[in-house]
Structure formats: C-alpha cells, structure tokens
Design an enzyme around this catalytic site. Structure first.
Site, PDB file in Angstrom:
ATOM      1  NE  ARG A  22     -12.375  30.427  51.054  1.00 58.09           N
ATOM      2  CZ  ARG A  22     -13.369  30.096  51.679  1.00 58.09           C
ATOM      3  NH1 ARG A  22     -13.654  28.737  52.505  1.00 58.09           N
ATOM      4  NH2 ARG A  22     -13.911  31.153  51.279  1.00 58.09           N
ATOM      5  CG  HIS A  58      -4.149  13.866  -0.684  1.00 51.68           C
ATOM      6  ND1 HIS A  58      -3.780  13.426  -1.555  1.00 51.68           N
ATOM      7  CD2 HIS A  58      -4.690  12.616   0.233  1.00 51.68           C
ATOM      8  CE1 HIS A  58      -4.691  12.260  -1.662  1.00 51.68           C
ATOM      9  NE2 HIS A  58      -4.990  12.276  -0.424  1.00 51.68           N
ATOM     10  CD  GLU A  79      -9.225   8.339   4.587  1.00 49.05           C
ATOM     11  OE1 GLU A  79      -9.519   9.176   4.377  1.00 49.05           O
ATOM     12  OE2 GLU A  79      -7.638   8.434   3.687  1.00 49.05           O
ATOM     13  CE1 TYR A 131      -3.310   2.405   0.519  1.00 44.16           C
ATOM     14  CE2 TYR A 131      -2.549   3.183   2.627  1.00 44.16           C
ATOM     15  CZ  TYR A 131      -2.731   3.880   1.558  1.00 44.16           C
ATOM     16  OH  TYR A 131      -3.395   4.989   1.545  1.00 44.16           O
ATOM     17  CG  ASN A 157      -0.050   8.547   6.186  1.00 48.11           C
ATOM     18  OD1 ASN A 157      -1.690   8.893   6.147  1.00 48.11           O
ATOM     19  ND2 ASN A 157      -0.307   7.278   5.287  1.00 48.11           N
ATOM     20  CE1 TYR A 172     -15.981  29.316  49.037  1.00 46.04           C
ATOM     21  CE2 TYR A 172     -17.248  28.576  47.110  1.00 46.04           C
ATOM     22  CZ  TYR A 172     -17.115  28.680  48.348  1.00 46.04           C
ATOM     23  OH  TYR A 172     -18.247  27.997  49.154  1.00 46.04           O
ATOM     24  CG  PHE A 204      -3.239   7.284   9.431  1.00 45.28           C
ATOM     25  CD1 PHE A 204      -4.127   7.673   9.438  1.00 45.28           C
ATOM     26  CD2 PHE A 204      -2.601   5.756   8.807  1.00 45.28           C
ATOM     27  CE1 PHE A 204      -5.280   6.647  10.130  1.00 45.28           C
ATOM     28  CE2 PHE A 204      -3.511   4.685   8.815  1.00 45.28           C
ATOM     29  CZ  PHE A 204      -5.082   5.105   8.939  1.00 45.28           C
TER      30      PHE A 204
END
Length: 636
Positions: free
Chosen positions: A374, A194, A505, A164, A283, A371, A420
């Site tokens: 404190r 991409h 994906e 792959y 990637n 608060y 990834f």
C-alpha cells in the site's frame, strides 16, 4: 619484424621474432633466457632447458599451445606471460581485465563525440564514456579558455612569482619556493609521491589525455587511499602516473602491463608535465564524482524497475490498486510519490489492461493491504526524489573546477581556495545510499509475504512438495542478509574526519568511501529485487491459468526467457544472477516502459472501482461492488 612483450616473474621483456615460424615455446624459452641474462644468479636457474613453463595471453589469460607458431597464435606486439611451474603468480601482476570492464572482446572505436564545454556534461554522458561509446573533444570556447589559462601559468613561471603548487611545494611545504630549473621535476615528483581538469588549466595536456582515453589506455587506480580532501590525491596520482609512463596500465590490446609498454604498443609517448599540470591532474574530486555518477545512474535504473517488480508482487498477492488513486497523492504532492503511484496505475489498471488475476478477487472481503504494498508510492517515491537531489549535485560537480589554486585568465590571477574539498559529493552519496537502501528493505518484506503461506495463500516458499523441496527459503535468507549488510553500509562515512598533512588539511570528507559503499548498497538492492522478481514470477505459476495485465505478462515472459519455473530444487545462484543481469541491463524497464508511456500520453481516465467505504451524500451507507479489485475496511 614482429615483436612481443613478455612478462616473466615481474619483469617485462621485449622479444623480437625474426621468423614467424618460431613457436610459442621458442618465445617462452627466449624470454626466460633474457630474464636469466638480466639476473646476477641467472634467476636461480642453471640453464634455460631445465625451466618448465607455460605461456598465456595477458588479455583474458588464455593458455597457448607451445607447439603453435607465433604467427598463427599471436598478433604483432601482443602481451603474453610466461608462468614458470612451481611459481605463484607474481605479486605485481594484475589480472587481465579491470573489474566491470565490458568493453572489448573486440574493441570498436566509437564514431560519435561528446564535446566538453565545462557546463553541460551529464551523468548519463559520463557513464556512456566509461562504456567506450563516445570520443571526447573540447569545444572551441573551452580550448580558448585553456590556452588563456596556460598563458597565465607561463607568465607566473617567467616572472618567478611565488604561487602555491606552481612555484612552491605542496601542503606543509607550501612556503618552500622551488627554482625554475626544477619546476617540471616538481610536478613529476608530486605524481610519484602521491601514488601510495577542467578548462582552467593545461593546453597540450588535455589533448594528450583525450588521445590516451580514445586508445582505452587505462591506468591502474587503487580504490582505497583517498580521504576526499585535498581532492582524491592518492587515486588520481595513480591515474597521472600512467600518463607519464609509470605504474601499471591496461588496454584492450595489451591487458595489464607496465604503462610504458602499453603506451608504446599504441604508438603513444608518456606526457611530459609542465608547471601546474601534475597538480591539476590530482587535486580534485574526480574519483568520488565518477563513482558517484555511476551510482546515480544505477540507482535511477533500479528505482524505476522496483516499481515494476513491486506491481507484479502486488498482483500475485491479490492486492488492491485503490491506494494509488490520484486524489490520495494530490493531497500530499511529492513529485516522486505521484510518479510511483502513476506507474502502478499504468501497470495495474485492469480496465485498460484486463487482468484475470484481479478479476478473480473482485468481491473478496480482505482488509487493506500491508504497508509493503500500500505504501510503495510513499517509500519508493522518496527514493526517486533522493536520487534526483543527488543527481543535481553530481551534475554540478562534474561541470565544476575542483583544482587549487584556481587560474582566472580574465583577471590574470591565481586564487587559492577549497573547491577540492569533497564534502558535497560525499554527503550526497551517503544520502543516496540511505535512500536507495529502502528499496531493498521493503522488497525483502514483500519476498517474505510471497514465501509465507499464511500471508500469500500460495505454497510455502513457492514450491510444490515442500519439505522435499525448500524452494525460495534460502533465496529469502540471502535477501535478508543483503539488507542487513546494507544497514551497516548506510552509516555515513562523511561524518568522519581525520587531520592530514601535518594539520594543513585538518578537515576531510572521506568521500571516496561514501562513493564506494553507495555502489555496493545499490548492487545489493539490485540483487534483492532480482530475488523478488523471481519469486513473483514463481507465484504467477500457482495462479495459472489466470493471466495478469499485458505489461506484467511481458515482464513475466522476459524473466522466463532466461529462468525456467521452479518445479523442484536446483542450483539457484545462476537464476538470481540472470535476473540481476536483466535489471542491470534495464531489460525489465525496456519491456514495461512503452505501456507506461502510452498510458501517460493518452491521458487514460482513471479506473475507480466502487468501494464498500465509498458513499455519496444521496445514498449514505449504500455499498457497491462495481470494480475489478477488492476494497478494504479501515486499518491503521
């Protein structure tokens, strides 16, 4: 022969200059002439003479006088833009300086190296590299790993093994086998399509990337577009696009320009990608992680300084230090809580650092503090522990291999996995935003107490002649607005997922947005604390001539070195920005740190003033007033 790279209406033109006496106006006209020559309709112009224009540097956008000679006004191979009157800025032209880049009015190459071994990089190292403070190189061991991994890849290609991303397509096209003759084209196409490492891959690639980094050649990377699995594909593809000489790139020398021209200006050639290298570049979780490291370091800085700012507010509001007693925090021993209480003691212990303000309310009869004062050790403390937790995850992430498939040279094998996936940094950074936000939430409440005369015993909104002057009224509104905005930003993006790549994906982290909004939340926290810092220093003005402890007086002096007291209304934004800058540059911490560390080193005995509620078995009910600060009755 001098040569200049000129931008005209979206076109980059190389213009040689035979005569240094030629003017900037001549350079502009020659660039326009070449632009017209390349256009079928002459770019809509009849002649060069009719074109009205001005010329400016790409770096800094400074306007140039058309009558100056190029020899006097420009450096060889400088990048300039010709702006034609009536045009708007061309849509593909990016402003000259990347946001946040503080390198370089005059860039100086660093002398020291950080050696990358894949195991010991820190978040501090990464932020320092982003500031241009170090060069980078691989350790010999890491170089050997890279070489062995490259040999595995070459063998896969030679034997035409189906793996792959090396000999196949990507995502949905994982079953499409690519012939050897097109494997290099496959990697380039991956990067291009991409665009909308660690020591387990590519030998020569790492060396070239280091050279590009050292030259500060920075590709244009859009902040949006990643879903955080499979890695930060879209942003990292833009990074890789610059390395192959495409897309936009910035350097101190050129400003923004086409990548091929920027590389050429630095004597560099675009990378030629070999099998697997394009995939290795894009990637991974590098964008989430790099932004996350910046977020962690800025969060650490503001958390430390939040204790100092709150301590100053407590002094102004005449609060007690009893709540920071070590015994209180020993019975609930969270690390962050104990450290915050220690910092308050080191800054407010008036036996060690005499405080006239503390002495002035030594015998007061007020009840316990609110608060917001404190409970600072408990609230600020968990923020510190949150930051430490997130930092641990980010440190693991920046020393991890997040590519796919992984190449294991010692096994001579590639294995497809899911490193990834950005879920780890995504969840951690969502948690960071939620945690750090609380510093602003509690700070805004302290600002309210400083501004409200019924709570502070100070003039309303910390100004004289109230009504005529509004003082800190709108500064508090600004703090409230930032805190409210943070509440929306703290919604975790990592609870979302959308299936992508034709359901290949089918679960993603949305970590890119986790990282970006964490940084935005932290910036808002810095700004809110900057307002509190200004308000506390203004409160000091109404307590004069009394003085606070030595370290807090040093903090006051620091603030007054950049912001004068608020005597009557004026434009406040520059003051807030100046205080914000002190916090971002950690100046407040630098001033107080020596006193905090001295207190730690010397193991100074804790000052424990007597309390009306304190008693011994031998004197039950006997009340004493022996301390420097007031003691309070019980309150929920």
């Amino acid at each position: 022969m001098p040569r200049y790279t000129v931008h005209v209406r979206g076109e980059w033109l190389a213009v040689p200059c035979l005569n240094g006496a030629n003017t900037v106006g001549w350079l502009g006209r020659e660039a326009v002439r070449r632009y017209m020559k390349n256009k079928p309709d002459n770019g809509g112009f009849t002649s060069v003479e009719e074109v009205k224009f001005y010329v400016r540097r790409c770096k800094g956008l400074g306007l140039l006088d058309l009558d100056d000679t190029v020899e006097d006004a420009l450096e060889d191979n400088e990048f300039v833009e010709v702006v034609i009157e009536g045009d708007i800025m061309s849509p593909d032209f990016i402003p000259s300086q990347p946001e946040g880049v503080h390198l370089y009015s005059k860039y100086r190459e660093p002398e020291q190296y950080i050696s990358l071994d894949g195991n010991s990089l820190t978040t501090e190292d990464l932020v320092s590299l982003g500031k241009g403070l170090y060069k980078i190189k691989l350790t010999p061991e890491a170089e050997a790993k890279v070489k062995r991994s490259r040999e595995v890849i070459e063998r896969i290609v030679k034997e035409q093994t189906v793996v792959y991303g090396i000999t196949t397509g990507f995502g949905k096209f994982a079953r499409t086998v690519i012939p050897n003759s097109k494997l290099m084209e496959l990697q380039v196409n991956l990067v291009r399509s991409h665009s909308s490492w660690r020591a387990y891959q590519g030998e020569a690639l790492t060396e070239v990337v280091f050279v590009f980094f050292l030259a500060s050649c920075l590709p244009y990377i859009p902040e949006k577009g990643t879903v955080g699995a499979s890695g930060d594909l879209a942003p990292l593809s833009h990074l890789a696009l610059g390395l192959i000489g495409e897309g936009k790139m910035w350097s101190p020398k050129s400003g923004w320009a086409d990548a091929k021209y920027v590389l050429e200006a630095h004597g560099l050639r675009p990378i030629t990608l070999k099998p697997k290298e394009g995939l290795a570049l894009i990637n991974g979780t590098q964008m989430i992680t790099s932004l996350g490291c910046e977020a962690v370091e800025r969060a650490s800085a503001i958390a430390r300084q939040a204790d100092i700012v709150a301590a100053l507010t407590l002094e102004v509001l005449k609060g007690t230090t009893k709540a920071f007693d070590t015994d209180i925090h020993a019975v609930r021993p969270h690390k962050g809580q104990a450290e915050v209480a220690f910092r308050f003691r080191s800054l407010l212990d008036s036996d060690h650092h005499p405080s006239e303000i503390a002495e002035s309310h030594r015998f007061c009869d007020r009840v316990q503090d609110a608060y917001t004062m404190r409970c600072c050790p408990q609230v600020h403390g968990v923020v510190n522990d949150t930051i430490a937790f997130v930092k641990d995850i980010m440190m693991t992430e920046i020393n991890s291999a997040t590519d796919n498939p992984m190449v294991f040279a010692e096994r001579a094998e590639t294995i497809s996995g899911g490193n990834f996936h950005g879920e780890y940094p995504a969840k951690a950074l969502d948690y960071l935003a939620i945690g750090v936000h609380e510093l602003a939430a509690i700070s805004e409440r302290r600002i309210e107490r400083l501004c409200n005369p019924s709570l502070s015993e100070l003039p309303a909104f910390l100004v004289t002649e109230g009504g005529l002057n509004s003082g800190f009224m709108i500064a508090h509104c600004t703090a409230a607005a930032l805190v409210s905005e943070n509440k929306a930003l703290c919604h975790p993006s990592s609870v979302d997922s959308l299936s992508t790549s034709a359901a290949t994906e089918d679960h993603v982290s949305m970590g890119g947005w986790s990282a970006r909004k964490a940084l935005r939340v932290i910036e808002h926290v810095e700004q809110v604390l900057a307002i509190e810092l200004l308000a506390a220093c203004q409160g000091i003005e109404f307590l004069r001539p009394l003085r606070t402890t030595t370290p807090l007086e040093k903090v006051y002096d620091l603030v007054r070195s950049v912001v004068r007291p608020w005597m009557k209304d004026r434009f406040m934004a520059p003051d807030i920005e100046a205080a914000h800058r002190l916090l971002v540059e950690q100046k407040v911490w630098e001033v107080a740190k020596p006193y905090i560390e001295k207190y730690r080193r010397e193991h100074i005995p804790e000052s424990r003033p007597g309390s009306p509620t304190a008693f011994s078995l031998g004197s039950l009910g006997k009340k004493t007033h022996t301390g420097h600060d007031h003691s309070h009755q019980n309150e929920l």
